[in-house]
Design an enzyme around this catalytic site. Structure first.
Site, mmCIF file in Angstrom:
data_model
loop_
_atom_site.group_PDB
_atom_site.id
_atom_site.type_symbol
_atom_site.label_atom_id
_atom_site.label_comp_id
_atom_site.label_asym_id
_atom_site.label_seq_id
_atom_site.Cartn_x
_atom_site.Cartn_y
_atom_site.Cartn_z
ATOM 1 N N ARG A 19 83.196 15.241 26.068
ATOM 2 C CA ARG A 19 83.836 15.930 24.956
ATOM 3 C C ARG A 19 82.817 16.206 23.854
ATOM 4 O O ARG A 19 82.013 15.343 23.507
ATOM 5 C CB ARG A 19 84.992 15.093 24.380
ATOM 6 C CG ARG A 19 86.084 14.815 25.398
ATOM 7 C CD ARG A 19 87.221 13.999 24.824
ATOM 8 N NE ARG A 19 88.167 13.615 25.869
ATOM 9 C CZ ARG A 19 89.225 12.837 25.688
ATOM 10 N NH1 ARG A 19 89.475 12.358 24.470
ATOM 11 N NH2 ARG A 19 90.028 12.535 26.691
ATOM 12 N N ARG A 65 83.392 6.718 19.559
ATOM 13 C CA ARG A 65 83.620 8.154 19.785
ATOM 14 C C ARG A 65 82.323 8.782 20.297
ATOM 15 O O ARG A 65 81.420 9.080 19.523
ATOM 16 C CB ARG A 65 84.078 8.813 18.485
ATOM 17 C CG ARG A 65 84.654 10.218 18.674
ATOM 18 C CD ARG A 65 85.116 10.797 17.347
ATOM 19 N NE ARG A 65 86.145 9.998 16.723
ATOM 20 C CZ ARG A 65 87.450 10.087 17.000
ATOM 21 N NH1 ARG A 65 87.866 10.960 17.886
ATOM 22 N NH2 ARG A 65 88.322 9.317 16.384
ATOM 23 N N GLU A 113 92.867 2.972 18.677
ATOM 24 C CA GLU A 113 93.432 3.507 19.916
ATOM 25 C C GLU A 113 92.540 3.223 21.123
ATOM 26 O O GLU A 113 91.329 3.418 21.078
ATOM 27 C CB GLU A 113 93.641 5.020 19.792
ATOM 28 C CG GLU A 113 94.232 5.658 21.040
ATOM 29 C CD GLU A 113 94.132 7.171 21.039
ATOM 30 O OE1 GLU A 113 94.116 7.755 22.134
ATOM 31 O OE2 GLU A 113 94.043 7.769 19.951
ATOM 32 N N SER A 120 96.440 6.394 25.414
ATOM 33 C CA SER A 120 97.578 7.218 25.025
ATOM 34 C C SER A 120 98.319 7.594 26.301
ATOM 35 O O SER A 120 97.715 8.107 27.247
ATOM 36 C CB SER A 120 97.113 8.480 24.287
ATOM 37 O OG SER A 120 98.218 9.156 23.725
ATOM 38 N N ARG A 170 85.799 1.736 25.221
ATOM 39 C CA ARG A 170 86.505 1.091 24.106
ATOM 40 C C ARG A 170 86.981 -0.308 24.488
ATOM 41 O O ARG A 170 87.096 -1.184 23.631
ATOM 42 C CB ARG A 170 87.662 1.969 23.645
ATOM 43 C CG ARG A 170 87.204 3.240 22.961
ATOM 44 C CD ARG A 170 88.311 3.941 22.197
ATOM 45 N NE ARG A 170 87.816 5.141 21.547
ATOM 46 C CZ ARG A 170 88.482 5.842 20.640
ATOM 47 N NH1 ARG A 170 89.698 5.457 20.268
ATOM 48 N NH2 ARG A 170 87.958 6.930 20.091
#
Length: 422
Positions: free
Chosen positions: A261, A276, A348, A351, A389
């Protein structure tokens, strides 16, 4: 794409759904285009009928020796062909505009999704575990990893720039061990382990909703491929343009892949460390279900993701996303946030989303509900979990005052018996 027939019949319901996401009414311009396209189709059909009729009459006129009438009919046919060509071009243009509009609109939220404008309005629905009480000041994961000599951002930056990392030694092994444990757990829950392509065409990303809206967050090759931002894209597209047997559903898939990403729009956020990054590993879960079972499947996927954190004994919470924080393709989502001691907050780590038939319509993925009754499937996806993460959470929650890391009990077998990294 959305069901135009449903929009025609219930425009107020669609506008109300998009209004819950903060969008202005959309159906008026959709229906204006729809009416124009249908009129254009009718005119094309009428012009084609006139052309065909005149074409048949040419032969009769020639047979009767009426050259004048034959020439007139030929002129009529030529004129009809020009009209058909012009209308066809207009039809293609208007259809493309309508399709682009529909493709840019997000899914309609479920009625029970809490209303809100941002992540601040998400609703906490569960909490598991108690954050550890340290008798020293806990360090951030990047400080721990760099002190161990096993997490190297500087070397990664020399070859790739910011938001990349080189993992070494025991931390590289822990990254692999976490993914292996997650895969074992998800396959044990009935998810089929899959190794999908990492490069896909634009149609695949259109199908799952990353295109056209989020193109700036994707990496495109010099050819016609994109690097996947998540294995959701590859796994969900395994059923595109298919008609599945109902008794094969739900179809559960899992994959461990790198994800890519550009993180467009996240400038200044989490630039330090591994939270990130442009490239990261993730174990993804995807389920293809019938409309009747998708809600239960959603809860099951949430349970499967939670089970990983429980096995690692990492404190976390579950929040239901509000309308303002809901993902583009989701109609209902749960986030799992893991506790990070250095930040003294939950972040987070997964999800889990139910997309209903939103992606299935874009991919034309259906199932046989009965004889001559093909319906769109429901698609669901979720991280089970984001591996990087999870590594971050393990380092921070299992750190010792001397900078060493205690390996979680559940992970020791995957680490070849290593119980401590120091």
């Amino acid at each position: 794409m959305f069901d135009l027939k449903a929009i025609r019949e219930n425009p107020a319901d669609f506008d109300a759904g998009w209004a819950r996401r903060g969008l202005d009414p959309q159906t008026e311009k959709i229906l204006e285009k729809d009416i124009l396209i249908r009129k254009c189709k009718t005119m094309v059909q009428e012009a084609e009928a006139a052309r065909n009729k005149a074409s048949k009459q040419i032969g009769a006129a020639m047979g009767q020796g009426d050259k004048v009438e034959a020439e007139r009919l030929k002129t009529e046919v030529a004129g009809a062909k020009n009209v058909i060509a012009a209308l066809g071009a207009q039809l293609d243009s208007e259809t493309a505009v309508l399709n682009d509009l529909l493709a840019s609109l997000p899914n309609i939220p479920n009625e029970d999704v809490p209303h809100g404008e941002s992540e601040d309005d998400n609703v906490e629905i569960a909490k598991w575990g108690e954050p550890r009480a340290f008798d020293f000041t806990p360090k951030a994961h990047d400080d721990l990893g760099e002190a161990l000599g096993m997490m190297d951002f500087e070397t990664a930056a020399k070859m790739s720039g910011s938001r990349f990392v080189v993992l070494r030694g025991a931390l590289s092994r822990m990254d692999r061990a976490l993914a292996a444990m997650m895969l074992d757990m998800q396959t044990g829950e009935g998810f089929e382990e899959t190794s999908p392509p990492l490069l896909v065409w634009a149609d695949a990303l259109m199908g799952t909703g990353q295109l056209p809206k989020f193109e700036e967050d994707l990496y495109k090759t010099t050819g016609d491929h994109y690097l996947i931002p998540t294995a959701e894209v590859s796994l969900t597209n395994t059923v595109r343009e298919s008609i599945l047997d109902a008794d094969t559903l739900p179809r559960r898939l899992t994959a461990h892949t790198p994800c890519f990403r550009s993180e467009a729009g996240s400038a200044g956020r989490d630039t330090k460390g591994m939270i990130r990054q442009h490239q990261f590993n993730k174990v993804e879960m995807v389920s293809i279900a019938t409309p009747e079972t998708s809600d239960d499947e959603h809860k099951n996927m949430l349970r499967c993701a939670e089970a990983v954190l429980q096995k690692l004994e990492l404190p976390y919470r579950v929040v239901e996303l509000c309308t303002g924080d809901l993902g583009f393709g989701a109609r209902k989502s749960y986030d799992i946030d893991v506790w990070l001691p250095s930040q003294e907050t939950y972040r987070e780590i997964s999800s889990i989303s139910n997309c209903g038939d939103f992606q299935a319509r874009r991919m034309n993925a259906r199932y046989r509900a009965g004889e001559k009754d093909n319906r769109f499937v429901h698609t669901l996806n979720g991280s089970g979990l984001a591996v990087g993460r999870t590594l971050v959470a393990v380092l921070e929650n299992y750190q010792n005052e001397d900078g060493s890391i205690t390996v979680p009990t559940a992970l020791v077998p995957y680490m070849g018996g290593v119980e401590r990294i120091g």
